[in-house]
Design a protein around this motif. Structure first.
Motif, PDB file in Angstrom:
ATOM      1  N   PRO A   1       3.832   0.302   4.318  1.00 46.09           N
ATOM      2  CA  PRO A   1       3.643  -0.882   5.171  1.00 46.09           C
ATOM      3  C   PRO A   1       2.205  -1.396   5.150  1.00 46.09           C
ATOM      4  O   PRO A   1       1.263  -0.622   5.320  1.00 46.09           O
ATOM      5  N   TYR A   2       2.060  -2.698   4.882  1.00 51.10           N
ATOM      6  CA  TYR A   2       0.777  -3.388   4.929  1.00 51.10           C
ATOM      7  C   TYR A   2      -0.268  -2.707   4.036  1.00 51.10           C
ATOM      8  O   TYR A   2      -1.379  -2.400   4.471  1.00 51.10           O
ATOM      9  N   ALA A   3       0.121  -2.456   2.790  1.00 53.29           N
ATOM     10  CA  ALA A   3      -0.766  -1.803   1.827  1.00 53.29           C
ATOM     11  C   ALA A   3      -1.455  -2.849   0.962  1.00 53.29           C
ATOM     12  O   ALA A   3      -0.800  -3.694   0.344  1.00 53.29           O
ATOM     13  N   VAL A   4      -2.778  -2.789   0.912  1.00 54.68           N
ATOM     14  CA  VAL A   4      -3.578  -3.634   0.032  1.00 54.68           C
ATOM     15  C   VAL A   4      -4.379  -2.699  -0.868  1.00 54.68           C
ATOM     16  O   VAL A   4      -5.378  -2.120  -0.442  1.00 54.68           O
ATOM     17  N   PRO A   5      -3.953  -2.504  -2.115  1.00 55.56           N
ATOM     18  CA  PRO A   5      -4.642  -1.550  -2.985  1.00 55.56           C
ATOM     19  C   PRO A   5      -5.949  -2.109  -3.534  1.00 55.56           C
ATOM     20  O   PRO A   5      -6.076  -3.314  -3.782  1.00 55.56           O
ATOM     21  N   VAL A   6      -6.903  -1.214  -3.723  1.00 55.43           N
ATOM     22  CA  VAL A   6      -8.159  -1.540  -4.393  1.00 55.43           C
ATOM     23  C   VAL A   6      -8.161  -0.778  -5.720  1.00 55.43           C
ATOM     24  O   VAL A   6      -8.102   0.448  -5.737  1.00 55.43           O
TER      25      VAL A   6
ATOM     26  N   ASP B   1      -2.212  -2.424  17.544  1.00 53.67           N
ATOM     27  CA  ASP B   1      -0.969  -1.832  17.066  1.00 53.67           C
ATOM     28  C   ASP B   1      -0.744  -2.059  15.566  1.00 53.67           C
ATOM     29  O   ASP B   1       0.334  -1.813  15.058  1.00 53.67           O
ATOM     30  N   ALA B   2      -1.769  -2.549  14.857  1.00 51.72           N
ATOM     31  CA  ALA B   2      -1.656  -2.778  13.416  1.00 51.72           C
ATOM     32  C   ALA B   2      -2.133  -1.544  12.647  1.00 51.72           C
ATOM     33  O   ALA B   2      -2.833  -0.684  13.185  1.00 51.72           O
ATOM     34  N   ARG B   3      -1.724  -1.474  11.373  1.00 55.34           N
ATOM     35  CA  ARG B   3      -2.205  -0.397  10.500  1.00 55.34           C
ATOM     36  C   ARG B   3      -2.313  -0.936   9.085  1.00 55.34           C
ATOM     37  O   ARG B   3      -1.309  -1.176   8.426  1.00 55.34           O
ATOM     38  N   LEU B   4      -3.522  -1.131   8.616  1.00 61.62           N
ATOM     39  CA  LEU B   4      -3.791  -1.595   7.258  1.00 61.62           C
ATOM     40  C   LEU B   4      -4.007  -0.383   6.360  1.00 61.62           C
ATOM     41  O   LEU B   4      -4.862   0.455   6.630  1.00 61.62           O
ATOM     42  N   THR B   5      -3.222  -0.286   5.282  1.00 62.74           N
ATOM     43  CA  THR B   5      -3.316   0.841   4.359  1.00 62.74           C
ATOM     44  C   THR B   5      -4.025   0.393   3.089  1.00 62.74           C
ATOM     45  O   THR B   5      -3.603  -0.582   2.454  1.00 62.74           O
ATOM     46  N   VAL B   6      -5.103   1.091   2.728  1.00 65.96           N
ATOM     47  CA  VAL B   6      -5.913   0.698   1.572  1.00 65.96           C
ATOM     48  C   VAL B   6      -6.042   1.878   0.614  1.00 65.96           C
ATOM     49  O   VAL B   6      -6.971   2.684   0.718  1.00 65.96           O
ATOM     50  N   PRO B   7      -5.101   2.041  -0.327  1.00 66.80           N
ATOM     51  CA  PRO B   7      -5.261   3.085  -1.334  1.00 66.80           C
ATOM     52  C   PRO B   7      -6.278   2.662  -2.390  1.00 66.80           C
ATOM     53  O   PRO B   7      -6.191   1.551  -2.933  1.00 66.80           O
ATOM     54  N   VAL B   8      -7.250   3.508  -2.655  1.00 65.21           N
ATOM     55  CA  VAL B   8      -8.251   3.234  -3.687  1.00 65.21           C
ATOM     56  C   VAL B   8      -7.781   3.918  -4.968  1.00 65.21           C
ATOM     57  O   VAL B   8      -7.689   5.147  -5.035  1.00 65.21           O
ATOM     58  N   LEU B   9      -7.463   3.108  -5.982  1.00 60.54           N
ATOM     59  CA  LEU B   9      -6.829   3.574  -7.205  1.00 60.54           C
ATOM     60  C   LEU B   9      -7.742   3.337  -8.399  1.00 60.54           C
ATOM     61  O   LEU B   9      -8.678   2.542  -8.337  1.00 60.54           O
ATOM     62  N   ALA B  10      -7.436   4.024  -9.516  1.00 60.29           N
ATOM     63  CA  ALA B  10      -8.184   3.821 -10.750  1.00 60.29           C
ATOM     64  C   ALA B  10      -7.314   4.245 -11.922  1.00 60.29           C
ATOM     65  O   ALA B  10      -6.477   5.144 -11.792  1.00 60.29           O
ATOM     66  N   PRO B  11      -7.507   3.623 -13.083  1.00 62.86           N
ATOM     67  CA  PRO B  11      -6.728   4.025 -14.255  1.00 62.86           C
ATOM     68  C   PRO B  11      -7.231   5.304 -14.902  1.00 62.86           C
ATOM     69  O   PRO B  11      -6.489   5.976 -15.628  1.00 62.86           O
TER      70      PRO B  11
END
Length: 286
Positions: free
Chosen positions: A157-162, A5-15
């Motif tokens: 929710p539960y976002a860990v950006p890269v 029931d978890a959802r880890l959100t991983v947006p991959v970002l760059a400048p």
């Protein structure tokens, strides 16, 4: 393993552009598939995206099969995915794989819309391949008095950006500037994983090593993604990557999971669920 029931959100970002966001998203999804049901959201317009060319499984209906003005079901969202394979298991890809001459889709820019789509699909790990330049977005949003895409991605929710950049003097300068602006905007750098993407063989330049040392004290972790001649020669569609590339991707995935657990605990708490649409009652007869 991520709870069901978890959802880890991983947006991959760059400048800036050309930082290897899509390649990193591909490698990250391949590793996260071992931790839970994983999907990649391709937010790039079709003819600017490399994802359709990397599709190796059934194409599904793609994003074009999800009508924006109509309610969608979990089955519809799932069936629209292309199925991608990897050493850790299969994962899904939501992209626009139509022919180049098809009319462009009006893709949403609001990260919340993409999160709602991922929630409807019920995935445990969601990797978003973003397109906007982080520093420009933060500055524009600040001047306009708006949240901006970067802040919205990080507030999901539960976002860990890269946050990735080329391992060059220009790349780390752009990355350092992005981190400085994010710090000024009080964004959660403690759960940002920084990735330096090598542009050639050999040791990292001294300026890059110095920048990595500085960033390691301000972000959750700094990881070096080495140059991969096999990947450059064959592309990601072949699925062939060097062993050290796989090791670096596994370290990035581990850093993401570690940052999530340090921020919210282990195991991750249950994720928010989209509201259930209720049927509209017919009008009473006169």
């Amino acid at each position: 393993m991520l709870p069901a029931d978890a959802r880890l959100t991983v947006p991959v970002l760059a400048p800036t552009g050309g930082a290897g966001r899509s390649t990193l998203a591909f490698l990250l999804a391949t590793e996260l598939a071992a931790a839970g049901d994983t999907v990649v959201l391709d937010t790039t317009p079709r003819l600017a995206s490399p994802w359709p060319a990397w599709t190796t499984g059934p194409a599904g209906g793609g994003l074009s099969a999800l009508a924006p003005a109509e309610p969608a079901s979990r089955e519809a969202v799932r069936s629209a995915c292309a199925v991608m394979g990897g050493p850790a298991g299969e994962w899904g890809l939501l992209t626009d794989g139509r022919d180049w001459s098809a009319p462009p889709l009006d893709l949403p820019s609001d990260p919340a819309a993409w999160y709602q789509l991922a929630a409807l699909g019920g995935w445990q790990a969601v990797v978003a391949d973003t397109t906007h330049p982080v520093t420009h977005d933060l500055l524009t949003a600040r001047c306009a008095g708006l949240p901006g895409q970067t802040r919205t991605w990080l507030s999901l929710p539960y976002a860990v950006p890269v946050l990735c950049a080329a391992a060059s003097a220009e790349g780390v300068q752009a990355l350092q500037q992005a981190v400085m602006v994010m710090s000024a905007e009080n964004l959660p750098l403690h759960r940002v994983v920084a990735v330096l993407v090598a542009t050639g063989d050999g040791r990292l330049p001294p300026v890059v090593r110095a920048a990595a040392t500085m960033l390691s004290g301000r972000t959750a972790e700094v990881v070096h993604l080495p140059y991969d001649t096999t990947l450059r020669a064959n592309g990601l569609r072949s699925g062939r990557v060097h062993g050290r590339t796989r090791q670096a991707a596994a370290r990035i995935a581990a850093a993401v999971l570690s940052a999530a657990h340090e921020s919210w605990g282990a195991p991750l708490p249950p994720a928010p669920q989209p509201a259930v649409l209720r049927p509209v009652s017919p009008a009473f007869p006169a």
